[in-house]
Design a protein around this motif. Sequence first.
Motif, PDB file in Angstrom:
ATOM      1  N   PHE A   3       0.861  -1.177   0.000  1.00  0.00           N
ATOM      2  CA  PHE A   3       0.000   0.000   0.000  1.00  0.00           C
ATOM      3  C   PHE A   3       0.897   1.226   0.000  1.00  0.00           C
ATOM      4  CE2 PHE A   3      -2.664   3.308   1.659  1.00  0.00           C
ATOM      5  CZ  PHE A   3      -3.940   2.989   1.214  1.00  0.00           C
ATOM      6  N   ILE A   4       0.817   2.027  -1.057  1.00  0.00           N
ATOM      7  CA  ILE A   4       1.661   3.211  -1.217  1.00  0.00           C
ATOM      8  C   ILE A   4       0.787   4.455  -1.109  1.00  0.00           C
ATOM      9  CG2 ILE A   4       3.199   4.474  -2.765  1.00  0.00           C
ATOM     10  CD1 ILE A   4       3.646   1.690  -4.157  1.00  0.00           C
ATOM     11  N   THR A   5       1.205   5.397  -0.287  1.00  0.00           N
ATOM     12  CA  THR A   5       0.498   6.669  -0.172  1.00  0.00           C
ATOM     13  C   THR A   5       1.429   7.787  -0.628  1.00  0.00           C
ATOM     14  OG1 THR A   5      -0.767   5.864   1.721  1.00  0.00           O
ATOM     15  CG2 THR A   5      -0.692   8.246   1.393  1.00  0.00           C
ATOM     16  N   TYR A   6       0.966   8.584  -1.577  1.00  0.00           N
ATOM     17  CA  TYR A   6       1.734   9.722  -2.091  1.00  0.00           C
ATOM     18  C   TYR A   6       0.908  10.969  -1.780  1.00  0.00           C
ATOM     19  CZ  TYR A   6       4.347  12.653  -5.349  1.00  0.00           C
ATOM     20  OH  TYR A   6       5.123  13.635  -5.907  1.00  0.00           O
ATOM     21  N   THR A   7       1.483  11.900  -1.061  1.00  0.00           N
ATOM     22  CA  THR A   7       0.777  13.120  -0.688  1.00  0.00           C
ATOM     23  C   THR A   7       1.467  14.316  -1.320  1.00  0.00           C
ATOM     24  OG1 THR A   7       0.168  12.093   1.413  1.00  0.00           O
ATOM     25  CG2 THR A   7      -0.068  14.481   1.258  1.00  0.00           C
ATOM     26  N   THR A   8       0.659  15.201  -1.881  1.00  0.00           N
ATOM     27  CA  THR A   8       1.191  16.393  -2.533  1.00  0.00           C
ATOM     28  C   THR A   8       0.214  17.548  -2.362  1.00  0.00           C
ATOM     29  OG1 THR A   8       2.207  17.222  -4.567  1.00  0.00           O
ATOM     30  CG2 THR A   8       0.208  15.908  -4.822  1.00  0.00           C
ATOM     31  N   VAL A   9       0.599  18.695  -2.837  1.00  0.00           N
ATOM     32  CA  VAL A   9      -0.241  19.889  -2.802  1.00  0.00           C
ATOM     33  C   VAL A   9      -1.299  19.777  -3.898  1.00  0.00           C
ATOM     34  CG1 VAL A   9      -0.258  22.403  -3.010  1.00  0.00           C
ATOM     35  CG2 VAL A   9       1.695  21.262  -1.952  1.00  0.00           C
ATOM     36  N   ALA A  10      -2.527  20.096  -3.566  1.00  0.00           N
ATOM     37  CA  ALA A  10      -3.608  20.065  -4.544  1.00  0.00           C
ATOM     38  C   ALA A  10      -3.269  20.960  -5.730  1.00  0.00           C
ATOM     39  CB  ALA A  10      -4.918  20.519  -3.901  1.00  0.00           C
ATOM     40  N   GLY A  11      -3.499  20.442  -6.926  1.00  0.00           N
ATOM     41  CA  GLY A  11      -3.252  21.203  -8.138  1.00  0.00           C
ATOM     42  C   GLY A  11      -1.858  21.045  -8.712  1.00  0.00           C
ATOM     43  N   ALA A  12      -0.987  20.314  -8.024  1.00  0.00           N
ATOM     44  CA  ALA A  12       0.396  20.159  -8.504  1.00  0.00           C
ATOM     45  C   ALA A  12       0.486  19.152  -9.647  1.00  0.00           C
ATOM     46  CB  ALA A  12       1.313  19.737  -7.365  1.00  0.00           C
ATOM     47  N   LEU A  13      -0.410  18.158  -9.669  1.00  0.00           N
ATOM     48  CA  LEU A  13      -0.360  17.107 -10.686  1.00  0.00           C
ATOM     49  C   LEU A  13      -1.580  17.153 -11.593  1.00  0.00           C
ATOM     50  CD1 LEU A  13       0.649  14.075  -8.409  1.00  0.00           C
ATOM     51  CD2 LEU A  13       2.163  15.470  -9.819  1.00  0.00           C
ATOM     52  N   THR A  14      -1.346  16.909 -12.872  1.00  0.00           N
ATOM     53  CA  THR A  14      -2.465  16.773 -13.800  1.00  0.00           C
ATOM     54  C   THR A  14      -3.033  15.362 -13.663  1.00  0.00           C
ATOM     55  OG1 THR A  14      -1.104  15.906 -15.598  1.00  0.00           O
ATOM     56  CG2 THR A  14      -1.331  18.326 -15.459  1.00  0.00           C
ATOM     57  N   ASP A  15      -4.201  15.138 -14.237  1.00  0.00           N
ATOM     58  CA  ASP A  15      -4.781  13.793 -14.217  1.00  0.00           C
ATOM     59  C   ASP A  15      -3.855  12.793 -14.908  1.00  0.00           C
ATOM     60  OD1 ASP A  15      -7.006  14.672 -12.828  1.00  0.00           O
ATOM     61  OD2 ASP A  15      -8.269  14.832 -14.611  1.00  0.00           O
ATOM     62  N   GLU A  16      -3.240  13.209 -15.999  1.00  0.00           N
ATOM     63  CA  GLU A  16      -2.305  12.343 -16.720  1.00  0.00           C
ATOM     64  C   GLU A  16      -1.095  11.992 -15.843  1.00  0.00           C
ATOM     65  OE1 GLU A  16       0.539  13.379 -20.236  1.00  0.00           O
ATOM     66  OE2 GLU A  16      -1.436  12.853 -21.082  1.00  0.00           O
ATOM     67  N   GLN A  17      -0.573  12.971 -15.129  1.00  0.00           N
ATOM     68  CA  GLN A  17       0.572  12.722 -14.246  1.00  0.00           C
ATOM     69  C   GLN A  17       0.203  11.768 -13.112  1.00  0.00           C
ATOM     70  OE1 GLN A  17       1.413  16.885 -13.477  1.00  0.00           O
ATOM     71  NE2 GLN A  17       3.455  16.657 -14.398  1.00  0.00           N
ATOM     72  N   LYS A  18      -1.008  11.869 -12.621  1.00  0.00           N
ATOM     73  CA  LYS A  18      -1.462  10.966 -11.565  1.00  0.00           C
ATOM     74  C   LYS A  18      -1.471   9.522 -12.054  1.00  0.00           C
ATOM     75  CE  LYS A  18      -4.399  14.455  -9.471  1.00  0.00           C
ATOM     76  NZ  LYS A  18      -5.782  14.837  -9.167  1.00  0.00           N
TER      77      LYS A  18
END
Length: 70
Positions: A3-18
């Motif tokens: 189980f991997i959890t990646y946390t970032t600032v909202a808006g930093a990643l596009t849907d494609e990057q996700k």
Amino acid sequence: MPFITYTTVAGALTDEQKVELSNALTEAVTNTLGEKLKQNVWVTLNEAPEGNFYIGGHELKAKTLKRLMD
């Protein structure tokens, strides 16, 4: 099950990057621990609002992360 959890600032990643990130994290686990685990690797991408991330006492903003990823 991994189980991997990646946390970032909202808006930093596009849907494609996700999608690309979740695939890359899954591949990293299966390359290390075995292909049989692939169907059982969970990846969650958490996005917290700006104002919740600080580095060295300075607020980290989505635009800053985007510049670093370019």
